[in-house]
Structures are given as C-alpha cells and as structure tokens.
Design a protein around this motif. Structure first.
Motif, PDB file in Angstrom:
ATOM      1  N   PRO A 213       6.026  -1.655   2.032  1.00 28.39           N
ATOM      2  CA  PRO A 213       4.700  -0.633   1.594  1.00 28.39           C
ATOM      3  C   PRO A 213       4.442  -1.102   0.427  1.00 28.39           C
ATOM      4  N   ALA A 217       0.884  -3.217   1.184  1.00 24.67           N
ATOM      5  CA  ALA A 217       0.486  -2.418   1.497  1.00 24.67           C
ATOM      6  C   ALA A 217      -0.892  -2.865   1.655  1.00 24.67           C
ATOM      7  N   GLN A 226       0.500   8.751   1.221  1.00 25.84           N
ATOM      8  CA  GLN A 226       1.186   7.336   0.626  1.00 25.84           C
ATOM      9  C   GLN A 226       0.995   6.877  -0.121  1.00 25.84           C
TER      10      GLN A 226
END
Length: 395
Positions: A213, A217, A226
């Motif tokens: 990620p 991502a 996030q």
C-alpha cells in the motif's frame, strides 16, 4: 508467501523451459558484448567479464547440457545471465563472481535463440548479446523427473523476480532523481517503463502487506486516515487534473519520492529472501491475469497518466514467464493444456501488439469501447485455462 533468510546462491544446473516467449528482446544501450565466433561443439563456452565488456568464446552450442565458464577480469563483482529469446525470462544465472574469480553455469538448453548478459557491478540490464543453441538430435529432458522440473521452474522464477526487482530499484532511483529535480518531462518518461518491473512481479510484491500500500496504493482505494504515498501519488502530481488539484510543494514531492525509493529498496531485500513453490507460480500467473481484468483493462490503474497498457503488458509478461517456467512439468502431465495456454497467450499478445507506439503503447484513452471489449475477450479466453495450471502441475 514463505520467507526464508537464505543466501542468494542459485543451483548451477538449471533446466530451460521448452518454449520461447513471443515477446521482443530488450537490447540496452550499454557497452556491446563480443564473441570470437564459432561454435562450442564440445567443452565449455568461456565468458570473460570486464568492467565494460562481456566476451564469449563462441556464439552457439549444441542442445543439451551447455556449460558457461565465467571469469571476472574486471574490478567489480559481476553476474552472468542466460535469458530466453525475449530477454526477460531467465534460464540461469551465476552471481557474486568477484574480481579474479571463475564460476560455471550449466543449463539444459533445447535448440533455440537466447541472450546472454554480464552485469558488472550487479546492476542495470547488463552487457547483452545473442546466443544460439543448435539441435543436437538428443532429448533434453529425458532423465528429468517431474519434481526436478518443478524445482527448476521455481528456481528460474525466483531468479526472474530478483532480476526484475534489481531493475525496479535502478529505474526508481532515476525516476526519483527526476522528480526531486523538478524534471517533469524526465519523470513522465521514466514512469511507465519503470513501473513495468513492479507489475511483472506484482503477486510477489503484493505479498508484503506493509510495503504494497505504501508503494502502489491508488487514490480510490485509500482507507480512512491512510497517508497516500508511492507511485500513484506522484503520478497525480505529474499528470494533474485540470481543476481542483493543488500541486505538491518541492518539499512534499521530495518526501514522497524518497519514501518510494526507500520502500523499493526494502522490497528488493525481502524478495531475495523469498522462497516460492510451484503452486505459487501457477496461482501468481492467474492473479496477474485477474489484475489485468479488474484494473488495467478498465483504465482504473493509471487514472492520471493513462499508461494502463504498459501495466497490461507487464502483467501478461509475468504470467507468461510463470507459465513457461512450469511448462516442461505441465507437458509431462497435460500436454493439451500446455498447448492451449501457449496458443491463447499468443492470441492475447497479438491483440495487444496492435497498440504499440515506439517503445511503449498508446494512451488508454485512445482505445475505443470495441477495442477494449476485444482485449477483454482475449483475457477471459486465457484466464479460464490458466486457472487449471496450478492443479495440473501439483497434482
């Protein structure tokens, strides 16, 4: 993914897959390899690696066991590779050959065209040249057991992952340098070609749940809270939307770029310690086709640069190389499935080749709905038999 902190040595004897890939060989803009010409009818092919040359004693050898005797006469640690004709799939390698040292690489090679490479400093694409294996009339795999073929397949694929990761680190360093220098054109030019190395090994790269990620991502997939980092964060800054976007400051750009390079180097460390099973190769090939079907064929992956066809090709590359590594073992158990997979890989590649432009591809936005549908149909046609690969080879 099983992780095992082992040394980075590969077995000296590697078995080559029975078929070459229908992809274009990659010839780097590096010093040229040299050869004295002729054929190694018997004995070893001597390879002399220096800091700027890779000299082979012959340009061809008969099929069967082919020995390459590699001597490092340069000042840097070197590696020697034998690639399939595509210049991507690794047949065998020897690494960590220090100055003044020699090592042997033995490959079981069917007749066909190959590429060799020395890598002084163990980085970059290396100094490459063509190599031909002629038909000796003798069977290559007659004495190989199913387990030997599977072991060789995983060894070859692990070497491929390592080499692709090295290329990813090298390309990312150049990309990051361009980003930090404010060289938008340079960074754009490096973006898709560098990401191809990631996309080819995506099932392995994604197995590291903390790194994936941070590196890959997409904005649409971010979880609440996030922090968005990695390739796609920089992609949006390099190809910003026409409205409603605030560009990163120079300091922010540097932070994201440095994190991307650090995470990529960490990925390289982890992949060198990774072990793979035949089931992981087969499952990984299917995962890569699923990636194409769910992200690349829809244009969702590269939402700002629209370089999705580069990713599409890289996913197909990775899937085909996993299949080709397993193919000798598959043919011993289900030759019809091996033939079907080869035919459908070829059909998909032929369709994708229509959209090549220079060293890359046209923008995804140039495709018509009908063209996207045809590509999708080819992906589906390959995906169905590819789902049977793992069961066939490990049964």
């Amino acid at each position: 993914m099983l992780v095992d902190p082992r040394r980075r040595w590969l077995p000296a004897a590697l078995v080559l897959g029975a078929a070459s890939l229908a992809l274009t060989a990659c010839t780097p803009n590096t010093p040229q390899a040299a050869s004295t010409g002729g054929s190694a009818a018997s004995g070893a092919v001597t390879v002399t690696s220096t800091d700027d040359a890779c000299t082979l004693s012959s340009t061809q050898a008969p099929s069967g066991n082919v020995t390459f005797r590699v001597t490092n006469k340069g000042s840097q640690v070197t590696e020697f590779y034998v690639f399939a004709q595509d210049g991507v799939r690794i047949v065998g390698e020897v690494e960590n050959v220090g100055p003044g040292l020699s090592r042997d690489l033995i490959v079981q090679a069917p007749a066909g065209s190959y590429r060799t490479a020395c890598k002084p400093g163990m980085s970059g694409q290396g100094i490459r040249a063509g190599f031909t294996v002629t038909d000796s009339g003798k069977p290559v795999y007659a004495d190989a057991s199913s387990q030997q073929l599977l072991t060789t397949a995983t060894t070859q694929y692990r070497a491929y992952v390592k080499e692709q990761t090295e290329q990813l680190v090298t390309g990312t360093a150049k990309f990051v340098a361009a980003v930090k220098a404010g060289d938008t054109a340079g960074a754009r030019a490096l973006y898709a070609s560098t990401r191809s190395h990631w996309e080819r090994i995506e099932p392995v790269a994604e197995s590291f749940g903390d790194l994936d990620p941070r590196i890959d991502a997409r904005e649409a997939d971010l979880e609440k809270g996030q922090t968005w980092t990695g390739w796609h964060r920089l992609e949006k800054d390099l190809w910003p939307p026409a409205t409603g976007y605030t560009a990163l400051t120079a300091a922010q750009r540097t932070t994201v770029a440095d994190q991307l390079l650090a995470d990529t180097k960490e990925l390289a460390k982890r992949t060198t310690a990774a072990t793979l099973t035949p089931a992981q190769l087969g499952n990984g090939a299917k995962e890569l086709l699923d990636e194409v079907a769910t992200g690349k064929i829809t244009g969702e992956e590269e939402a700002f640069s629209h370089t999705d066809l580069w990713d599409f090709q890289a996913n197909v590359d990775g899937a085909r190389i996993a299949f080709t590594s397993l193919r000798p073992a598959l043919e011993a158990k289900d030759k019809a499935l091996a033939t079907t997979l080869s035919t459908r890989f070829d059909a998909l590649q032929k369709e994708l080749d229509q959209y090549r432009k220079g060293d890359g591809f046209v923008s995804y936005t140039d495709l018509t709905p009908a063209q996207v549908k045809t590509l999708s149909t080819r992906v589906d046609a390959l995906s169905e038999p590819l789902a049977k690969l793992t069961g066939a080879v490990v049964a």
